[in-house]
Design an enzyme around this catalytic site. Structure first.
Site, PDB file in Angstrom:
ATOM      1  N   TYR A 151       1.231  -1.539  -0.191  1.00 52.13           N
ATOM      2  CA  TYR A 151       0.257   0.030  -0.013  1.00 52.13           C
ATOM      3  C   TYR A 151       1.174   1.194   0.027  1.00 52.13           C
ATOM      4  O   TYR A 151       0.867   2.196  -0.871  1.00 52.13           O
ATOM      5  CB  TYR A 151      -0.922  -0.154   1.177  1.00 52.13           C
ATOM      6  CG  TYR A 151      -2.050   1.277   0.920  1.00 52.13           C
ATOM      7  CD1 TYR A 151      -2.906   1.922   0.097  1.00 52.13           C
ATOM      8  CD2 TYR A 151      -1.811   2.541   2.629  1.00 52.13           C
ATOM      9  CE1 TYR A 151      -3.388   3.088   0.151  1.00 52.13           C
ATOM     10  CE2 TYR A 151      -2.296   3.400   1.791  1.00 52.13           C
ATOM     11  CZ  TYR A 151      -3.196   3.689   1.293  1.00 52.13           C
ATOM     12  OH  TYR A 151      -3.612   4.650   1.524  1.00 52.13           O
ATOM     13  N   ARG A 158       1.488   6.125  -7.095  1.00 51.92           N
ATOM     14  CA  ARG A 158      -0.225   7.511  -7.077  1.00 51.92           C
ATOM     15  C   ARG A 158       0.616   8.646  -6.988  1.00 51.92           C
ATOM     16  O   ARG A 158       0.051   9.574  -8.070  1.00 51.92           O
ATOM     17  CB  ARG A 158      -1.073   7.231  -5.958  1.00 51.92           C
ATOM     18  CG  ARG A 158      -2.336   8.605  -6.384  1.00 51.92           C
ATOM     19  CD  ARG A 158      -2.862   7.443  -5.610  1.00 51.92           C
ATOM     20  NE  ARG A 158      -2.753   7.308  -4.017  1.00 51.92           N
ATOM     21  CZ  ARG A 158      -3.451   7.729  -3.218  1.00 51.92           C
ATOM     22  NH1 ARG A 158      -5.102   7.089  -3.404  1.00 51.92           N
ATOM     23  NH2 ARG A 158      -3.382   6.867  -2.048  1.00 51.92           N
ATOM     24  N   TYR A 210      -0.406  12.955   7.435  1.00 54.85           N
ATOM     25  CA  TYR A 210       0.040  11.996   8.542  1.00 54.85           C
ATOM     26  C   TYR A 210       1.276  12.112   8.349  1.00 54.85           C
ATOM     27  O   TYR A 210       2.379  12.590   7.640  1.00 54.85           O
ATOM     28  CB  TYR A 210      -0.479  10.591   7.653  1.00 54.85           C
ATOM     29  CG  TYR A 210      -2.227   9.863   7.899  1.00 54.85           C
ATOM     30  CD1 TYR A 210      -3.448  11.066   8.443  1.00 54.85           C
ATOM     31  CD2 TYR A 210      -2.405   9.337   6.357  1.00 54.85           C
ATOM     32  CE1 TYR A 210      -4.020  10.379   8.590  1.00 54.85           C
ATOM     33  CE2 TYR A 210      -3.983   8.798   6.914  1.00 54.85           C
ATOM     34  CZ  TYR A 210      -5.114   9.513   8.148  1.00 54.85           C
ATOM     35  OH  TYR A 210      -5.903   8.642   7.828  1.00 54.85           O
ATOM     36  N   ARG A 223     -11.692  13.395   2.762  1.00 59.52           N
ATOM     37  CA  ARG A 223     -13.086  12.226   3.772  1.00 59.52           C
ATOM     38  C   ARG A 223     -13.645  12.075   2.792  1.00 59.52           C
ATOM     39  O   ARG A 223     -14.533  11.303   2.712  1.00 59.52           O
ATOM     40  CB  ARG A 223     -12.753  12.919   4.863  1.00 59.52           C
ATOM     41  CG  ARG A 223     -11.838  12.890   5.610  1.00 59.52           C
ATOM     42  CD  ARG A 223     -11.196  11.067   6.248  1.00 59.52           C
ATOM     43  NE  ARG A 223      -9.424  11.448   6.983  1.00 59.52           N
ATOM     44  CZ  ARG A 223      -9.220  10.731   7.275  1.00 59.52           C
ATOM     45  NH1 ARG A 223      -9.104   9.782   6.520  1.00 59.52           N
ATOM     46  NH2 ARG A 223      -7.673  10.766   8.320  1.00 59.52           N
ATOM     47  N   GLU A 323     -14.462  -1.653   7.015  1.00 60.42           N
ATOM     48  CA  GLU A 323     -14.323  -0.253   5.990  1.00 60.42           C
ATOM     49  C   GLU A 323     -15.517   0.116   5.294  1.00 60.42           C
ATOM     50  O   GLU A 323     -16.200  -0.866   4.923  1.00 60.42           O
ATOM     51  CB  GLU A 323     -12.868   0.309   5.162  1.00 60.42           C
ATOM     52  CG  GLU A 323     -12.946   1.268   4.313  1.00 60.42           C
ATOM     53  CD  GLU A 323     -11.690   1.770   3.590  1.00 60.42           C
ATOM     54  OE1 GLU A 323     -10.517   1.553   4.331  1.00 60.42           O
ATOM     55  OE2 GLU A 323     -11.065   2.242   2.658  1.00 60.42           O
TER      56      GLU A 323
END
Length: 330
Positions: A151, A158, A210, A223, A323
């Site tokens: 990830y 990305r 983060y 979000r 999730e």
């Protein structure tokens, strides 16, 4: 404030949001419906179709037979392909998907970079250039330690491929691990010719802030996103995260409650009424199939009547068991 007639005439005409529904119909029937922008099936046993509007998602559904997910817009829909990229457009909206095989492109980081570069180049030439929502599905998402975790490698790729694609702000997004061929990466998006409004959760640190422990490249996403007509909230992948930390390790019930608290906080911050109803289609990704009955019971008790597609998928943090994402129509 009272608007003048001139102000009202000059105000932008926002496109109605795509209508998202879960339907037990065959693929050809779904594709033939008016305004069909995209149709998704789930799992290895789903039908195949060469229509660019159709994508078989590499996630197994806990319900059999699994429904299709259908996006419909107001307007004539055109569609086509460019290499591995498939697209459809109509009514001011754009669907684009890029399914790729990592073995052909050098691994997850390089494949993610290629996928996002192709998306950036294609969408950048369109009038529907405002990317509002993205989904990312990859195999073995938690494999590897530290910065070598897949990830985290995906996040690196990305960002490299996106470049300045999201200079005006990140879209809402989901990243989930599938259990099909681990080399398959599927990325697809919804874009519009008008911008939406990003929504953050005051209970959580924004993803791009983060700390370093989550990788070299923060996972950049909003979000949630209010769609242009402000009649729908597109909700990103939402789990039991408070601040930036995962909460309630190994406690499914507590993670479900924390996730629901985060969803309600998003609704409040988007100035939407509390709660979800029959017009709020959600997806729920469950890591361990043994947890599916407990999750289903939670949904029955806490979200009665809400259309839910429950899928076998791994959350991007190995300690998180479940999730949610989806749509909240006003």
């Amino acid at each position: 404030m009272v608007q003048s007639c001139e102000d009202m005439l000059n105000a932008p005409a926002f496109h109605p949001a795509p209508r998202v529904s879960y339907r037990h119909v065959d693929v050809d029937a779904a594709l033939s419906e008016a305004g069909a922008l995209a149709v998704f099936s789930f799992g290895a046993g789903a039908a195949l179709s060469g229509d660019p509007r159709y994508l078989r998602v590499d996630l197994e559904c806990f319900d059999a037979p699994a429904p299709l997910e259908l996006w419909q817009v107001d307007g004539v829909v055109r569609h086509g392909t460019e290499g591995a990229l498939q697209w459809a457009a109509g009514g001011g909206w754009l669907f684009v998907a890029v399914p790729l095989d990592e073995r052909e492109h050098g691994g997850i980081r390089e494949t993610a970079a290629l996928a996002y570069r192709r998306l950036r180049e294609f969408v950048g030439q369109r009038t529907e250039r405002h990317v509002l929502r993205i989904w990312n599905y990859l195999g073995a998402i938690n494999r590897g330690e530290g910065d070598a975790e897949r990830y985290k490698q995906f996040c690196d790729g990305r960002a490299a491929g996106a470049g300045d694609f999201f200079a005006d702000g990140f879209p809402a997004a989901t990243a989930i691990g599938h259990h099909a061929d681990e080399h398959r990466l599927q990325v697809y998006l919804l874009a519009c010719d008008q911008p939406g409004m990003r929504v953050e959760n005051p209970r959580q640190v924004s993803s791009w802030h983060y700390p370093r422990q989550y990788g070299r490249t923060p996972p950049g996403f909003a979000r949630a996103m209010t769609l242009p007509a402000q009649d729908v909230l597109a909700i990103s992948g939402t789990a039991a995260v408070v601040g930036h930390a995962s909460a309630h390790r190994d406690d499914l019930d507590a993670q479900l409650e924390e996730t629901l608290a985060n969803l309600e906080a998003l609704l409040r911050h988007a100035d939407m009424a509390a709660g979800f109803d029959t017009h709020s289609p959600l997806k729920v990704y469950v890591r361990d199939p043994a947890d599916a009955p407990r999750v289903r019971e939670f949904l029955r008790q806490r979200l009665p009547g809400v259309p839910v597609l429950m899928l076998h998928g791994d959350v991007c943090r190995s300690e998180l068991l479940v999730e949610f994402d989806g749509w909240r129509y006003a």
